[in-house]
Scaffold this active site. Structure first.
Site, mmCIF file in Angstrom:
data_model
loop_
_atom_site.group_PDB
_atom_site.id
_atom_site.type_symbol
_atom_site.label_atom_id
_atom_site.label_comp_id
_atom_site.label_asym_id
_atom_site.label_seq_id
_atom_site.Cartn_x
_atom_site.Cartn_y
_atom_site.Cartn_z
ATOM 1 C CG HIS A 1 -2.040 0.987 1.143
ATOM 2 N ND1 HIS A 1 -1.845 2.347 1.202
ATOM 3 C CD2 HIS A 1 -3.374 0.806 0.981
ATOM 4 C CE1 HIS A 1 -3.018 2.961 1.095
ATOM 5 N NE2 HIS A 1 -3.957 2.051 0.952
ATOM 6 N NE ARG B 1 -2.703 7.540 -2.138
ATOM 7 C CZ ARG B 1 -2.805 6.363 -2.724
ATOM 8 N NH1 ARG B 1 -2.631 6.255 -4.028
ATOM 9 N NH2 ARG B 1 -3.065 5.277 -2.020
#
Lengths: 659, 244
Positions: free
Chosen positions: A257, A273
């Protein structure tokens, strides 16, 4: 000899196991769930950002449907997934979200009118229509064409887990807590249940079942740097491997990740994000557009993690006493957004870093996060090689994710696979094949064999330390079987892991009490975890291509001509030090979406000889059907209806979509 | 106080040890570890287990403050060990298992059994007579209401409120702040068809909302900052009206 009989035994009390259990129970079967911890403590609770389902409610989700979700998922997998399974999944996901809504999950809802959001670093006004008011909202996530990730602030997994766990209570399904399955009972290709150790008393009990389902999650803890909970040690997958009959698929496909806080490795959601957060380097430069002009920070996880490490290698990392990292900047989202939609992230930053993410940058670096590999099953969740054994969720290689899973597709997979496998297990239990024919002599032999192994550890004269072997294994995996892989590093890793496996047969303990003994638990688990680590490392060494999260610097191209196939690992003999690998080819000729470019990342794949032919065939089918609706066309390309349990076959309604 | 200039601190973890299954009575035992940058009690306790006593029992799962496994008494106060930084604590740190819950051994207690009992007793699930069509567009809900439900849904069942509860010392059957918060959560949820009279049957006596002595340590120790004080007060008023 203690034996407990049940129709269905579910090993694992996270979202996948709980949902499968509820499904089988509602079909009238007795179900028992085993869980290492109280089920609401399962790692499902740590899923933050959300679950993908093509509801198409939000203005940024307009035009979304199963077809778009399917294509995103297949591209995300770098064509490694099983396309039938991807179809099953995208079809059922909207039903799963709506079921959870009915069960009380407080999904974030759409508010009609204007609102400001951050997209690509800029403030943009979105306008939601009146008709969408109060429907389930969605946020943007990586590798998706639409805003499709349904969410509950950034506590989505928590809210889902509590709702499903409470449904299991409502159904009076017993959960036997602090119980660990340490071996499967099987004979002649048929699984009959499991030998289970009570983690408090140390006592062994045989659970005999018509159908057994492994839903124990991933195996991230074979790595030193991981976002995974400490219980994610992969023991469910390991006991399936140890049968020698079942096999593990694509174990080398391990996801890293992009954003875990540095150095603790605790996850901060991709929603950061998705909601407009940016990645920056030591100079404060936003670097992702330089590498990925199309999707920038929202390319798939494998691509973003690789680009981050590449950027650090190029000398742009932030230097700290623990090593180098990059920054995640969510200050531009504003305190109000963070307080409402990213509150777990805020708490994590406060408690573990002592910073306020609405004012300060978050230090991040990629860490191991997800196991795409696991117990290889068919599209119904039935394990290959062992009748009566099922698997679902992260423990399985069902194979929804291929070589890279999209964010938001795992927590969705848990409930979707749970819904389907619950029905499929009920069908199996009701069929002739589901009848239980098991000898108590076999059960006794299995119990005795496991007791003997534990006694050897407790009372033998071994001298090796389980904790030391565990640390060494985790170091090897993080240092040599990480984001950037080479033949040389992998070869060294396989050699060293084999050495550790041999040493693990000579572990000795300082604490000899049978129950409540963490040293004993580490000892028997590390023996199993080393086998998983070898499946990962050896599978990665053999796979001389780069696909999704598996990146070989010495073989940087995706090679469909040679490697469009799934790795299958078995471990027939306990004295082997390497898994036996076989390969299962993916059939290009039956794919709905033949291999191509993902729309982000490298564009250099070596083509499969059948790809062009299949692409032409698909074009011909599409033009022959002319103006037929999308369901008819899909049916002609790759029929999958027969795989859906009858109760989930209906078509998903969407606002503004007329069938 | 600057660790860099004066060298790392020597920490003493004073841990209440016991093992009911082996008949080992509770006793304090000291362990010494060297403090490291960013050290949490999760890191410190694992170091003790790896280097000093492999038999030490404690529970961690997510180690990120999300799952609620690691509630314990930290210097006498209930809290989550995983997100407690040693730099916020003195050089002597006492650790004891949460009271009220069944003791498993050392710092490990059986919260799972207690929480399952609460879920069964208060029926903490949506009670609905509607057969939901999963393929149909979902029933709308006001965005603010969904957020208000989530506010109460954030409980992680860590047991800190139970361990800090004065009433529970006197009334073993008391549902605790966790139980009352669950009722408040389902009461707020329009998908749950239960009425105030139904909820009154569950918490309308001294083991429920009328048993609370309003000492409200629950509110002070809740690691998720749930609004327990206002929820208990609000429920008491509603239940008094319902029972009248």
């Amino acid at each position: 000899m203690r034996i407990i009989y049940t129709d269905v035994l579910v090993v694992g009390g996270g979202l996948a196991g709980l949902r499968a259990a509820v499904g089988a129970r509602r079909r009238g079967h007795d179900v028992i769930i085993l869980s290492l911890v109280p089920p609401k403590r399962s790692h499902s609770a740590a899923a933050q950002g959300g679950m993908q389902a093509s509801l198409g409610n939000t203005v940024k989700g307009e035009g979304d449907n199963e077809d778009v979700h399917f294509e995103d998922t297949v591209r995300g997998s770098d064509w490694g997934c099983d396309q039938d399974v991807a179809r099953l999944f995208v079809h059922t996901a909207p039903q799963a979200v709506r079921e959870l809504a009915a069960w009380g999950v407080p999904w974030n809802r759409i508010k009609a009118g204007d609102r400001e959001v951050i997209m690509d670093g800029k403030r943009v006004t979105l306008t939601e229509g009146q008709a969408a008011h109060g429907l389930i909202a969605a946020r943007d996530f990586g590798g998706t064409k639409k805003w499709r990730t349904c969410y509950v602030s950034d506590g989505t997994g928590h809210a889902m887990l509590y709702a499903v766990s409470d449904q299991a209570v409502a159904e009076s399904i017993p959960v036997h807590e602090r119980m660990e399955a340490v071996a499967l009972i099987h004979e002649g290709g048929r699984c009959h249940g499991a030998v289970v150790r009570n983690l408090v008393t140390g006592e062994l009990t045989a659970y005999v079942a018509k159908a057994t389902c492994i839903a124990t999650g991933g195996f991230g803890r074979i790595y030193r740097v991981t976002s995974n909970a400490v219980i994610n040690e992969g023991i469910g997958a390991a006991i399936a491997l140890e049968t020698g009959a079942a096999c593990l698929g694509n174990m080398e496909a391990v996801q890293f990740h992009p954003t875990t806080i540095f150095p603790a490795g605790i996850l901060v959601t991709e929603g950061c994000r998705g909601d407009g957060g940016l990645l920056k380097d030591a100079a404060g430069h936003r670097f992702m557009p330089d590498y990925e002009p199309e999707k920038k920070e929202l390319a798939s996880r494998d691509v973003v993690s690789r680009r981050m490490e590449e950027h650090i290698r190029a000398g742009h990392g932030v230097k700290s006493r623990f090593g180098e990292h990059l920054w995640l900047d969510i200050t531009l989202l504003g305190a109000a957004h963070i307080d409402g939609k990213l509150r777990e992230v805020k708490e994590i930053c406060q408690h573990f870093l002592g910073i306020d993410p609405s004012r300060d940058l978050i230090p991040v670096r990629p860490a191991q996060h997800y196991s795409m590999g696991g117990i290889r099953t068919d599209a119904r969740g039935h394990a290959r090689g062992l009748k009566g054994l099922f698997a679902c969720g992260e423990a399985a290689c069902w194979d929804l994710h291929g070589f890279n899973r999209l964010g938001g597709n795992s927590v969705a997979e848990t409930v979707v696979a749970g819904m389907l496998v619950g029905e499929n297990m009920a069908d199996f239990v009701e069929s002739a094949a589901g009848e239980l024919r098991v000898s108590t002599a076999l059960v006794r032999a299995c119990l005795d064999a496991e007791q003997a192994k534990l006694d050897t550890l407790l009372h033998g004269n071994g001298t090796e330390s389980g904790a030391e072997l565990m640390r060494r294994m985790q170091d090897i995996m993080t240092d040599k079987v990480g984001i950037f892989r080479t033949g040389e590093l992998l070869h060294a890793a396989v050699e060293e892991l084999q050495g550790l496996l041999l040493r693990s047969r000579r572990i000795g303990l300082r604490t000899r009490r049978p129950g409540g003994n963490p040293e004993l638990v580490t000892a028997y688990r590390v023996q199993k975890m080393l086998k998983l680590a070898l499946c990962v490392a050896y599978g990665a060494l053999q796979r001389t291509e780069s696909r999704g999260a598996h990146f070989r610097e010495d073989y940087p191209r995706r090679d469909d001509a040679s490697w469009l196939k799934r790795t299958l690992a078995t471990w027939q003999d306990d004295f082997q030090t390497l898994p036996t690998l076989a390969y299962e080819a993916l059939d290009v000729a039956s794919m709905e979406l033949p291999p191509g470019w993902r729309g982000y990342g490298a564009r250099n794949a070596i083509e499969h000889p059948a790809t062009a032919g299949r692409a032409a065939e698909i074009d011909a089918i599409r033009s022959a059907f002319g103006h037929a609706d999308r369901f008819t066309v899909q049916q002609a390309l790759m029929p999958f209806d027969h795989l859906i349990p009858a109760r989930f076959r209906g078509r998903n309604a969407r606002p503004g979509e007329t069938s | 106080m600057n660790a860099a200039s004066s060298g790392p601190r020597a920490l003493t973890l004073r841990i209440l040890r016991s093992s009911p299954t082996e008949g080992i009575a509770p006793h304090w035992q000291d362990f010494h570890v060297e403090e490291a940058e960013g050290m949490t009690l999760f890191i410190a306790l694992n170091e003790v287990r790896e280097t000093l006593d492999p038999a030490l029992q404690f529970d961690f799962v997510c180690r990120a403050g999300i799952c609620g496994s690691c509630g314990m008494l930290i210097n006498g106060k209930p809290g989550l060990a995983c997100r407690s930084l040693t730099r916020d604590l003195g050089a002597l740190i006492t650790l004891a298992p949460l009271p009220v819950f069944e003791l498993i051994g050392d710092l490990s207690v059986n919260t799972g059994k207690w929480m399952r009992g609460t879920a069964e007793r208060l029926e903490t699930w949506i009670h609905s007579s509607q057969e939901v069509d999963l393929t149909a567009v979902e029933t709308p809900m006001e965005p603010e209401l969904a957020e208000a439900i989530y506010e109460l849904d954030r409980c992680i069942e860590c047991g800190c409120c139970v361990a800090g509860c004065g009433t529970l010392r006197m009334r073993e059957e008391f549902v605790g702040a966790i139980g009352l918060n669950k009722i408040a959560r389902f009461r707020l949820d329009p998908r749950d068809e239960r009425s105030d009279d139904d909820f009154y049957q569950l918490i309308g006596d001294d083991t429920g909302v009328f048993g609370c002595m309003s000492l409200l340590a629950c509110h002070d120790v809740c690691p998720k900052g749930l609004p327990l004080q206002t929820q208990i007060a609000f429920l008491r008023r509603k239940m008094a009206a319902s029972g009248a």
